[in-house]
Design a protein around this motif. Structure first.
Motif: not given
Ligand SMILES: [Fe+2]
Length: 294
Positions: A124-126, A113-115, A119-121, A241-243
């Protein structure tokens, strides 16, 4: 935790190793769906899998095994259909980079689901996959394909400052997402060095237990300049960054009741994914009863 009785996952295929890591006459010990297993390659090069020796299930029992997408796939039950098809994987000019597996302490369904969540880019992956103020998730299309029973999300676009190691500046990246199995997903993403072509990223989850997984990442890239190690570092940076965010999400098992959906988020894919899991009756990695936070 014990081996599951959920027929949906028992009869599905799961990645348990990178094919290239299992040499002739090699043996690895791993775990799938609460079952300790051993996976080996015989002298003729054929892969096999069986319960871990000594767990009382008998030496004769072997699981179904196949090799595809640079991976070894095992089913603990009787698969009801063929493995999904990705014809682009064999397209001339692609490099296959098997990034290996990263352990994540959560449900595999949360990792998928996170993959799927664009919206989180920026948050979280600034400065890599997103950057403020470019936070808008533009409308895209989601459908479940009737012939393959896969979820496809098309016409996804997102502005990214550094979409790949070869990206020389920001670009609006086009994505297509696919969910082929409850624990297997992939995306097609604009290739920075080949306009009109798409790089492929697979994220294939090996659930060790309901709340503990290995996430196998495989790239099929047109990139001809980055070394394998650079691409693997890029994956590890992004996934690193996601973990911690994934591991801090509670409950660890995904809630699938309709009331737990949050309709205000730009998450049409998440809603489609959860509905699709519900319709399949997936139990493994799913919250079983009302969750009461401590
Ligand atoms: Fe991510």
């Amino acid at each position: 935790m014990h081996i599951t009785s959920d027929p949906v996952v028992m009869n599905d295929w799961f990645v348990v190793a990178a094919a290239r890591s299992l040499k002739a006459e090699g043996l690895i010990h791993t775990r799938l769906l609460g079952q300790d297993i051993r996976v080996w390659r015989d002298s003729a090069g054929h892969a096999h899998a069986a319960p871990h020796a000594g767990d009382g299930q008998g030496a004769a029992a072997e699981y179904r095994v196949q090799e595809a997408y640079d991976s070894i796939w095992v089913s603990l039950g009787k698969p009801t259909r063929e493995l999904f098809d990705v014809p682009e994987f064999c397209q001339p000019g692609r490099r296959i980079i098997n990034c290996g597996a990263i352990g994540v302490h959560t449900s595999g369904l949360r990792i998928v689901e996170n993959f799927l969540d664009m919206a989180h880019f920026p948050f979280v992956h600034t400065d890599w996959l997103g950057q403020e103020p470019y936070t808008e998730v533009k409308d895209y299309k989601v459908d479940v394909r009737s012939d393959t029973d896969e979820i496809w999300a098309t016409e996804c676009r997102f502005w990214q400052p550094k979409a790949a190691p070869t990206a020389s500046g920001g670009m609006e990246v086009e994505y297509t997402y696919r969910v082929m199995q409850p624990f297997s997903t992939m995306l097609y993403k604009s290739c920075p060095t080949r306009p009109g072509e798409f790089d492929i990223i697979f994220l294939l989850i090996q659930p060790l237990d309901e709340d503990r997984c290995l996430a196998h990442a495989i790239f099929a890239y047109f990139d001809t300049t980055s070394a394998d190690a650079e691409l693997i570092s890029f994956m590890q940076l992004i996934f690193g960054q996601d973990k911690p965010i994934l591991e801090n999400q509670l409950p660890k098992l995904i809630p699938l009741d309709a009331r737990s959906e949050i309709p205000t988020r730009a998450d049409a894919m998440s809603i489609a994914y959860r509905r699709w899991l519900r319709e399949k009756g997936v139990q493994y990695g799913v919250q079983k009863e009302a969750y009461m936070p401590a």
